[in-house]
Design a protein around this motif. Sequence first.
Motif, PDB file in Angstrom:
ATOM      1  N   THR A   8       0.842  -1.200   0.000  1.00 23.51           N
ATOM      2  CA  THR A   8       0.000   0.000   0.000  1.00 23.51           C
ATOM      3  C   THR A   8       0.874   1.245   0.000  1.00 23.51           C
ATOM      4  N   PRO A   9       0.342   2.406  -0.367  1.00 25.64           N
ATOM      5  CA  PRO A   9       1.147   3.636  -0.368  1.00 25.64           C
ATOM      6  C   PRO A   9       1.629   4.040   1.023  1.00 25.64           C
ATOM      7  N   LEU A  10       1.015   3.498   2.058  1.00 26.30           N
ATOM      8  CA  LEU A  10       1.425   3.867   3.410  1.00 26.30           C
ATOM      9  C   LEU A  10       2.757   3.258   3.795  1.00 26.30           C
ATOM     10  N   LEU A  11       3.093   2.113   3.229  1.00 26.55           N
ATOM     11  CA  LEU A  11       4.322   1.422   3.598  1.00 26.55           C
ATOM     12  C   LEU A  11       5.404   1.506   2.528  1.00 26.55           C
ATOM     13  N   GLN A  12       5.031   1.855   1.308  1.00 23.14           N
ATOM     14  CA  GLN A  12       6.015   1.915   0.221  1.00 23.14           C
ATOM     15  C   GLN A  12       5.467   2.788  -0.895  1.00 23.14           C
ATOM     16  N   GLN A  13       6.299   3.680  -1.399  1.00 25.77           N
ATOM     17  CA  GLN A  13       5.908   4.536  -2.518  1.00 25.77           C
ATOM     18  C   GLN A  13       6.939   4.373  -3.636  1.00 25.77           C
ATOM     19  N   PRO A  14       6.673   3.472  -4.572  1.00 25.40           N
ATOM     20  CA  PRO A  14       7.649   3.162  -5.617  1.00 25.40           C
ATOM     21  C   PRO A  14       8.069   4.352  -6.475  1.00 25.40           C
ATOM     22  N   LYS A  15       7.220   5.366  -6.569  1.00 24.63           N
ATOM     23  CA  LYS A  15       7.601   6.542  -7.359  1.00 24.63           C
ATOM     24  C   LYS A  15       8.891   7.160  -6.830  1.00 24.63           C
ATOM     25  N   GLN A  16       9.065   7.135  -5.521  1.00 28.59           N
ATOM     26  CA  GLN A  16      10.270   7.704  -4.935  1.00 28.59           C
ATOM     27  C   GLN A  16      11.516   6.919  -5.316  1.00 28.59           C
ATOM     28  N   GLN A  17      11.338   5.682  -5.750  1.00 24.97           N
ATOM     29  CA  GLN A  17      12.455   4.830  -6.151  1.00 24.97           C
ATOM     30  C   GLN A  17      12.620   4.758  -7.667  1.00 24.97           C
ATOM     31  N   GLY A  18      11.781   5.503  -8.410  1.00 21.76           N
ATOM     32  CA  GLY A  18      11.945   5.567  -9.853  1.00 21.76           C
ATOM     33  C   GLY A  18      10.898   4.872 -10.687  1.00 21.76           C
ATOM     34  N   ALA A  19       9.822   4.377 -10.078  1.00 20.30           N
ATOM     35  CA  ALA A  19       8.775   3.694 -10.846  1.00 20.30           C
ATOM     36  C   ALA A  19       7.970   4.702 -11.664  1.00 20.30           C
ATOM     37  N   VAL A  74       0.756  -0.076  -9.728  1.00 17.39           N
ATOM     38  CA  VAL A  74      -0.539  -0.735  -9.844  1.00 17.39           C
ATOM     39  C   VAL A  74      -0.897  -1.414  -8.530  1.00 17.39           C
ATOM     40  N   HIS A  75      -2.186  -1.457  -8.232  1.00 12.19           N
ATOM     41  CA  HIS A  75      -2.700  -2.126  -7.038  1.00 12.19           C
ATOM     42  C   HIS A  75      -3.870  -3.020  -7.412  1.00 12.19           C
ATOM     43  N   SER A  76      -3.944  -4.146  -6.740  1.00 12.43           N
ATOM     44  CA  SER A  76      -5.237  -4.821  -6.644  1.00 12.43           C
ATOM     45  C   SER A  76      -5.954  -4.137  -5.496  1.00 12.43           C
ATOM     46  N   ALA A  77      -6.885  -3.263  -5.832  1.00 13.44           N
ATOM     47  CA  ALA A  77      -7.615  -2.513  -4.801  1.00 13.44           C
ATOM     48  C   ALA A  77      -8.561  -3.413  -4.027  1.00 13.44           C
ATOM     49  N   THR A  78      -8.736  -4.635  -4.515  1.00 15.90           N
ATOM     50  CA  THR A  78      -9.481  -5.673  -3.806  1.00 15.90           C
ATOM     51  C   THR A  78      -8.928  -5.883  -2.411  1.00 15.90           C
ATOM     52  N   LYS A  79      -7.630  -5.703  -2.269  1.00 19.98           N
ATOM     53  CA  LYS A  79      -6.905  -6.110  -1.069  1.00 19.98           C
ATOM     54  C   LYS A  79      -6.937  -5.027   0.008  1.00 19.98           C
ATOM     55  N   LYS A 112     -10.677   5.079   4.293  1.00 18.71           N
ATOM     56  CA  LYS A 112     -10.667   5.934   5.481  1.00 18.71           C
ATOM     57  C   LYS A 112     -10.031   5.258   6.689  1.00 18.71           C
ATOM     58  N   THR A 113     -10.060   3.940   6.731  1.00 22.92           N
ATOM     59  CA  THR A 113      -9.471   3.219   7.865  1.00 22.92           C
ATOM     60  C   THR A 113      -8.157   2.536   7.494  1.00 22.92           C
ATOM     61  N   LEU A 114      -7.612   2.844   6.316  1.00 22.57           N
ATOM     62  CA  LEU A 114      -6.410   2.147   5.860  1.00 22.57           C
ATOM     63  C   LEU A 114      -5.254   2.310   6.836  1.00 22.57           C
ATOM     64  N   ASP A 115      -5.030   3.500   7.339  1.00 17.92           N
ATOM     65  CA  ASP A 115      -3.897   3.727   8.227  1.00 17.92           C
ATOM     66  C   ASP A 115      -4.005   2.901   9.500  1.00 17.92           C
ATOM     67  N   VAL A 116      -5.157   2.933  10.145  1.00 16.76           N
ATOM     68  CA  VAL A 116      -5.293   2.187  11.401  1.00 16.76           C
ATOM     69  C   VAL A 116      -5.316   0.686  11.139  1.00 16.76           C
ATOM     70  N   GLY A 174       5.121  -5.376   6.339  1.00 15.21           N
ATOM     71  CA  GLY A 174       3.803  -5.716   5.828  1.00 15.21           C
ATOM     72  C   GLY A 174       3.109  -6.798   6.625  1.00 15.21           C
ATOM     73  N   ALA A 175       2.068  -7.379   6.027  1.00 15.19           N
ATOM     74  CA  ALA A 175       1.191  -8.285   6.770  1.00 15.19           C
ATOM     75  C   ALA A 175       1.018  -9.643   6.111  1.00 15.19           C
ATOM     76  N   VAL A 176       1.885  -9.988   5.171  1.00 13.65           N
ATOM     77  CA  VAL A 176       1.801 -11.280   4.501  1.00 13.65           C
ATOM     78  C   VAL A 176       3.045 -12.096   4.853  1.00 13.65           C
ATOM     79  N   ILE A 177       2.825 -13.348   5.200  1.00 11.84           N
ATOM     80  CA  ILE A 177       3.901 -14.255   5.605  1.00 11.84           C
ATOM     81  C   ILE A 177       3.777 -15.536   4.791  1.00 11.84           C
ATOM     82  N   ALA A 178       4.913 -16.085   4.381  1.00 11.40           N
ATOM     83  CA  ALA A 178       4.914 -17.408   3.761  1.00 11.40           C
ATOM     84  C   ALA A 178       5.773 -18.338   4.606  1.00 11.40           C
ATOM     85  N   LEU A 179       5.424 -19.611   4.607  1.00 12.99           N
ATOM     86  CA  LEU A 179       6.194 -20.575   5.385  1.00 12.99           C
ATOM     87  C   LEU A 179       6.260 -21.909   4.668  1.00 12.99           C
ATOM     88  N   GLU A 180       7.385 -22.573   4.848  1.00  9.69           N
ATOM     89  CA  GLU A 180       7.566 -23.938   4.359  1.00  9.69           C
ATOM     90  C   GLU A 180       7.308 -24.876   5.528  1.00  9.69           C
TER      91      GLU A 180
END
Length: 411
Positions: free
Chosen positions: A198-209, A213-218, A266-270, A317-323
Motif C-alpha cells: 500500500t502507499p502507506l508502507l512503500q511509494q515506488p515513485k520515490q524509487q523511480g517507478a 498498480v494495485h489490486s484494490a481488492t486487497k 478511510k481506515t487504511l492507516d489504522v 507488511g502483513a503477509v507471511i509465507a512458510l515452508e
Amino acid sequence: MTAHHDKNNNNKKQWQLATKVIHAGSGHDDPHGALASPLYQTSTFKFADADQGSARFAGEEAGYIYSRLGNPTTHELETRVAELEGYEAAAAAATGMGAIAACTMAFLRAGDHIVVSDAIYGCSFALFSELFERFGVHADFVDLNDTDALQQSLQDNTRLVFLETPANPHLKLVDIAAVSQVIAGRDIRLIVDNTFMTPLLQQPKQQGADLVVHSATKFLNGHGDVVAGIVCGSAEDIALIKGTTLKDMGATISPHDAWLILRGLKTLDVRMQRHCENAEKVADFLVQHPGVRKVYYPGLADHPHHHLIGTQMKHAGAVIALELEGDEAQARYFLNQLQMIPLAVSLGDAETLIQHPASMTHSPYTPEARQKAGITDTLVRIAVGLEAADDIIADLQQALTASQQRWQQTA
C-alpha cells in the motif's frame, strides 16, 4: 477567494498519509452538504443540449458522458489514490488484473519485448507468458535483484519492466531503485505492483517507478467485498490508458465498487498498523515452531533483503509465507485443521486468510516455473488479519500440532 484556495492547496500538500487516506480527493460539492462521498450510481449522464453533448465527445468541454469513460465517484477514488502514491493521476479498473492488463498493453505492440520479475502473481504470470505471446509480445522472467542479468536481458525492443515487491507468494523483495538505475535513459517504463505494501508502507515513485498498480481488492478496500484495481502514473500516461486499453477493453470499475473502496480507505492507516503488529507476532511464533521448516517475512533479520526496510519500505507488511515440514499432502492436512482462519485466497481483509500457492494462486505456473520461483509444494501463504494476535497464533498452533502428529505417524 483565490488566495484562500491556494492556501488550502498548500495545506493539502503538507498532509500526512494518515490524513490523505480520509481527505485526499474529496472535492465533491454536494448541494445537500453530505459528508460522505455521493455515489453516482448511473450508467450515463444527460446533456443540457446537443451542442454540449458533441463538445464533450470532442473533448472541447469538461464533463461526464458515460460511466465507462468517467464517473464522479470513480474520479474521487482515482484522485485520492494518486495523491497517496504521489502521482499526477490514476485510472481505476474492474479488477487488479484489469489494471495490470490495461497499463501494460497501452504501451505495447506486436514485436515488443518486456522483462518481468521471476516471482509474481500467478495470473500476471499467465498474462505475460501466454496471452502476450499469442499477440507477439515476448516476456523474459528474470531475477531483478541480479542487475547484470537484468542488463543482459534488455533488448532494443524492450518497452516495459514489471515487478512486484514484496513478491507474491513468498515475499521476495526487489530493490526498485537499483532496477530503475539499470534502465535509466532508455525508453522503458518501470511498472511496480505495490499491492502488498500500500502507499502507506512503500511509494515506488520515490524509487523511480513510472507506474504503480494495485489490486484494490486487497488492503485499499480492506473488507473483502469488492474486486477492483487501480494504476497511478503521470497525467499523460494515465490519459493514454484511459483513452485506449481501459476504455476499449471495458475493464472499468463500477461506481458502487469505487464508493466502497473510498469508504475502506478511510481506515487504511489504522488497519495497516494492526495488520503489521499482528504479522510481527505471528512471524515470531512461526520461526520458533518445530513443524515449520522456513519462514519468509521481510521483517525477520535473516531475510536476504531485510535492509530495504527503512529505506524502500516502512514496514515488512502483513503477509507471511512458510515452508512446512513434510510433503504436499502434509501441507493440505495442515490447512484442513484450521478452525478460525478461513482457507481462502486474497489478502488485506479483516479476516486472516491462508492458502496453498502451488495449487491455488500460482497454479498457472508450469512446474518448472514454480521451481525457478521457489514455490514449493509445502509453501503456505498467510495474510494476517485484524483479529487478536493470540487467537490467530492459537489456531495455527493447534493445526501445526495436529499436522506434526500425523507426519510422525506416517514418516
